[in-house]
Design a protein around this motif. Structure first.
Motif, short mmCIF file in Angstrom:
data_model
loop_
_atom_site.label_atom_id
_atom_site.label_comp_id
_atom_site.label_asym_id
_atom_site.label_seq_id
_atom_site.Cartn_x
_atom_site.Cartn_y
_atom_site.Cartn_z
N GLY A 223 0.83 -1.20 0.00
CA GLY A 223 0.00 0.00 0.00
C GLY A 223 0.86 1.24 0.00
O GLY A 223 1.98 1.25 0.55
N LEU A 224 0.38 2.30 -0.64
CA LEU A 224 1.07 3.58 -0.56
C LEU A 224 0.87 4.18 0.82
O LEU A 224 -0.03 3.78 1.58
CB LEU A 224 0.53 4.53 -1.63
N THR A 225 1.71 5.14 1.16
CA THR A 225 1.66 5.77 2.48
C THR A 225 1.64 7.29 2.32
O THR A 225 1.87 7.82 1.22
CB THR A 225 2.89 5.38 3.33
N PRO A 226 1.39 8.02 3.41
CA PRO A 226 1.45 9.48 3.31
C PRO A 226 2.78 10.00 2.78
O PRO A 226 2.82 11.07 2.16
CB PRO A 226 1.20 9.93 4.76
N LEU A 227 3.87 9.27 3.01
CA LEU A 227 5.17 9.71 2.53
C LEU A 227 5.28 9.62 1.01
O LEU A 227 6.11 10.31 0.40
CB LEU A 227 6.28 8.90 3.19
N ASP A 228 4.47 8.77 0.37
CA ASP A 228 4.42 8.74 -1.09
C ASP A 228 3.71 9.97 -1.64
O ASP A 228 4.05 10.47 -2.71
CB ASP A 228 3.70 7.48 -1.58
N PHE A 229 2.73 10.45 -0.92
CA PHE A 229 1.97 11.62 -1.36
C PHE A 229 2.69 12.92 -1.05
O PHE A 229 2.62 13.87 -1.83
CB PHE A 229 0.60 11.63 -0.68
N ALA A 230 3.35 12.98 0.09
CA ALA A 230 3.98 14.22 0.55
C ALA A 230 5.31 13.89 1.20
O ALA A 230 5.42 13.83 2.42
CB ALA A 230 3.05 14.93 1.53
N PRO A 231 6.34 13.64 0.39
CA PRO A 231 7.62 13.21 0.96
C PRO A 231 8.33 14.27 1.78
O PRO A 231 9.09 13.95 2.69
CB PRO A 231 8.45 12.82 -0.28
N SER A 232 8.10 15.54 1.47
CA SER A 232 8.79 16.62 2.15
C SER A 232 7.88 17.30 3.16
O SER A 232 6.67 17.42 2.95
CB SER A 232 9.25 17.66 1.12
N PRO A 233 8.45 17.78 4.27
CA PRO A 233 7.63 18.52 5.24
C PRO A 233 6.98 19.76 4.65
O PRO A 233 5.97 20.24 5.17
CB PRO A 233 8.64 18.89 6.34
N THR A 234 7.54 20.30 3.58
CA THR A 234 6.98 21.51 2.97
C THR A 234 6.00 21.22 1.84
O THR A 234 5.46 22.14 1.24
CB THR A 234 8.11 22.40 2.42
N ASP A 235 5.76 19.96 1.55
CA ASP A 235 4.83 19.61 0.48
C ASP A 235 3.41 20.02 0.88
O ASP A 235 2.97 19.70 1.99
CB ASP A 235 4.88 18.10 0.24
#
Length: 310
Positions: A223-235
């Motif tokens: 499964g994809l994770t939040p880090l796949d959607f927004a890898p950077s804290p500034t995303d």
């Protein structure tokens, strides 16, 4: 990232990974345009005469023929180059824009009359591939069309093809079902973040809680994770996910580093070369995530820092 753990990750990449991922993982240490341009040069090795990319750039498809999947993969790499410390350099940006723009003629050649792309073409069935790619017969869809549009926009490309594909994406998003898979959701959210029509984008979101093939918190299976959607804290997409979910996935990433310094994938690639290539891909990605999220870690502990990435 802890220096010893980072050294083990780079040692793994040096002995197991492709040149592309070895170059990519070095981008996060300093704002040097030379290695950033070298990443683009490495992508050029996957080029075909039709202007597209193939040759197992995405390791699960071993076909030499050009594929939309490979273009999508390459645009993800180019996005990392732009996000790296060297991404603001004028030479780097021109190089990225030029390479991304050169992919458009290939995309035009495989686009359906309504402006969409399939993720792969049937000719992948003539070569080894991961089981989930089946016979290679996929309909056109938001995955990958919306993500490719977003990637080209991020790279600074202007082309008539984008207008055609944009119409396809808008029509499909306006008719999006309530529940979609995470790969489609990822493409849609990146597209919505990239479109200049902010008023329209604001009316067409989706709920990440309804995605299939998605783990809001660490779980079993693919499964994809939040880090796949927004890898950077500034995303901008980071706002869609609770902070504890981000922290939990960073913890899980730290603990998943193998004794050999690398990370693994939870599916079966089509052969030993593909398995090693994927390990290089995910290890380079882990270096990026743990560096840009300022994670210092040991094998059994993880601390989030507020200072400059090490």
């Amino acid at each position: 990232m802890d220096h010893a753990a980072l050294a083990r990750a780079h040692a793994f990449l040096d002995t197991h990974a492709r040149l592309l991922e070895r170059r990519l993982a070095r981008l996060w240490s300093q704002p040097d345009p030379v290695p950033a341009v070298a990443v683009v040069d490495a992508l050029a090795g996957y080029r075909n005469a039709d202007g597209g990319l193939g040759h197992a750039l995405e390791p699960d498809v071993r076909a030499p023929h050009s594929q939309p999947l490979a273009v999508d993969f390459a645009l993800g790499v180019l996005g990392q180059v732009l996000d790296s410390p060297a991404g603001g350099d004028a030479v780097v940006r021109r190089t990225v824009t030029g390479f991304a723009g050169s992919l458009v003629p290939y995309l035009e050649s495989v686009t359906s009359p309504d402006g969409g792309l399939p993720i792969v073409l049937p000719d992948i069935a003539d070569h080894a591939r991961a089981e989930h790619w089946g016979d290679g017969r996929f309909p056109v869809g938001l995955n990958p069309t919306a993500g490719i549009v977003a990637g080209l926009r991020k790279a600074g490309v202007s082309a008539d093809w984008l207008d055609t594909a944009d119409g396809f994406c808008r029509a499909r998003i306006e008719d999006l079902p309530d529940i979609v898979d995470a790969h489609t959701g990822l493409n849609v959210l990146h597209y919505l973040a990239s479109t200049p029509d902010r008023e329209w984008a604001g009316r067409h979101g989706l709920s990440v809680s309804d995605l299939t093939l998605f783990h809001l918190h660490p779980g079993e299976g693919y499964g994809l994770t939040p880090l796949d959607f927004a890898p950077s804290p500034t995303d901008p997409l980071r706002a869609l996910f609770p902070a504890d979910a981000i922290t939990a996935h960073l913890d899980a990433l730290v603990s998943a580093q193998g004794d050999d310094g690398g990370w693994s994938v939870p599916w079966q690639p089509p052969g030993p070369a593909a398995a090693l290539e994927w390990r290089g891909v995910v290890t380079a990605n882990a270096v990026r995530l743990l560096t840009t999220n300022r994670v210092s870690y040991t094998r059994n502990a993880r601390v989030l820092r507020s200072g400059t990435p090490s």
